[in-house]
Design a protein around this motif. Structure first.
Motif, PDB file in Angstrom:
ATOM      1  N   THR A   1     -10.089  11.268  41.217  1.00  0.00           N
ATOM      2  CA  THR A   1      -9.440  10.934  42.118  1.00  0.00           C
ATOM      3  C   THR A   1      -8.777   9.495  41.699  1.00  0.00           C
ATOM      4  O   THR A   1      -8.985   8.624  42.249  1.00  0.00           O
ATOM      5  N   ARG A   2      -7.255   9.461  41.382  1.00  0.00           N
ATOM      6  CA  ARG A   2      -6.144   8.367  41.184  1.00  0.00           C
ATOM      7  C   ARG A   2      -5.634   8.230  42.266  1.00  0.00           C
ATOM      8  O   ARG A   2      -4.581   7.653  41.814  1.00  0.00           O
ATOM      9  N   GLU A   3      -5.413   9.609  42.740  1.00  0.00           N
ATOM     10  CA  GLU A   3      -4.068   9.454  43.645  1.00  0.00           C
ATOM     11  C   GLU A   3      -4.111   7.832  45.204  1.00  0.00           C
ATOM     12  O   GLU A   3      -5.389   7.897  45.115  1.00  0.00           O
ATOM     13  N   MET A   4      -3.683   7.943  45.358  1.00  0.00           N
ATOM     14  CA  MET A   4      -4.076   6.556  46.376  1.00  0.00           C
ATOM     15  C   MET A   4      -4.242   7.619  48.299  1.00  0.00           C
ATOM     16  O   MET A   4      -5.283   7.188  48.382  1.00  0.00           O
ATOM     17  N   ARG A   5      -4.002   8.651  48.172  1.00  0.00           N
ATOM     18  CA  ARG A   5      -4.611   9.651  49.106  1.00  0.00           C
ATOM     19  C   ARG A   5      -5.977  10.458  48.929  1.00  0.00           C
ATOM     20  O   ARG A   5      -5.708  11.052  47.705  1.00  0.00           O
ATOM     21  N   VAL A   6      -6.847  10.594  49.650  1.00  0.00           N
ATOM     22  CA  VAL A   6      -7.852  11.040  49.143  1.00  0.00           C
ATOM     23  C   VAL A   6      -7.859  12.376  49.370  1.00  0.00           C
ATOM     24  O   VAL A   6      -7.127  13.091  51.285  1.00  0.00           O
ATOM     25  N   ARG A   7      -8.227  13.506  47.855  1.00  0.00           N
ATOM     26  CA  ARG A   7      -7.660  15.082  48.944  1.00  0.00           C
ATOM     27  C   ARG A   7      -9.913  15.367  49.655  1.00  0.00           C
ATOM     28  O   ARG A   7     -10.217  14.973  48.933  1.00  0.00           O
ATOM     29  N   PRO A   8      -9.294  16.502  50.034  1.00  0.00           N
ATOM     30  CA  PRO A   8     -10.963  16.932  50.561  1.00  0.00           C
ATOM     31  C   PRO A   8     -11.367  17.380  50.032  1.00  0.00           C
ATOM     32  O   PRO A   8     -12.420  17.323  50.353  1.00  0.00           O
ATOM     33  N   ASP A   9     -11.108  17.343  48.233  1.00  0.00           N
ATOM     34  CA  ASP A   9     -12.308  17.812  47.281  1.00  0.00           C
ATOM     35  C   ASP A   9     -13.193  16.990  46.836  1.00  0.00           C
ATOM     36  O   ASP A   9     -13.635  17.594  45.525  1.00  0.00           O
ATOM     37  N   CYS A  10     -12.553  15.804  46.941  1.00  0.00           N
ATOM     38  CA  CYS A  10     -13.071  14.414  45.948  1.00  0.00           C
ATOM     39  C   CYS A  10     -15.145  14.644  46.136  1.00  0.00           C
ATOM     40  O   CYS A  10     -15.082  13.771  45.161  1.00  0.00           O
ATOM     41  N   HIS A  11     -15.423  15.007  47.134  1.00  0.00           N
ATOM     42  CA  HIS A  11     -16.746  15.058  46.861  1.00  0.00           C
ATOM     43  C   HIS A  11     -17.304  16.285  46.139  1.00  0.00           C
ATOM     44  O   HIS A  11     -19.134  16.294  46.268  1.00  0.00           O
ATOM     45  N   ASN A  12     -16.477  17.184  45.984  1.00  0.00           N
ATOM     46  CA  ASN A  12     -17.363  17.898  45.140  1.00  0.00           C
ATOM     47  C   ASN A  12     -18.029  17.618  43.263  1.00  0.00           C
ATOM     48  O   ASN A  12     -17.133  17.220  43.182  1.00  0.00           O
ATOM     49  N   MET A  13     -19.154  18.434  43.157  1.00  0.00           N
ATOM     50  CA  MET A  13     -19.498  17.978  41.996  1.00  0.00           C
ATOM     51  C   MET A  13     -19.612  19.383  41.005  1.00  0.00           C
ATOM     52  O   MET A  13     -20.666  20.422  41.917  1.00  0.00           O
TER      53      MET A  13
END
Length: 86
Positions: free
Chosen positions: A57-69
């Protein structure tokens, strides 16, 4: 889900879900789980402190899948994954 190992600490993951959308060639980086979760590759339980891969996650906006593991040990078990790194 399509997974390519880029290095020992990065993966390229492509997947789609009718509700979440399509993600193509996202880079996932290794780290330790800071919260409990479910592995999106296997459905196995992830506990805090497990070694995991998660979307970079380098982008300024948070993507919906950012919490996936994805459990890192799961990737270690997948001998059929293509290694594209040097």
């Amino acid at each position: 889900m399509v997974v390519y190992r880029l290095s020992t600490c990065t993966l390229s993951v492509s997947w789609s879900d009718p509700c979440a959308g399509r993600y193509t060639e996202r880079i996932w980086c290794s780290g330790l789980a800071s919260v409990a979760a479910i592995c999106v590759l296997t459905g196995r339980t992830i506990i805090r402190g497990d070694r995991v891969f998660r979307p970079r996650t380098r982008e300024m906006r948070v993507r919906p899948d950012c919490h996936n593991m994805i459990l890192a040990e799961t990737i270690g078990d997948c001998s059929d994954l293509e290694f594209t790194g040097a």
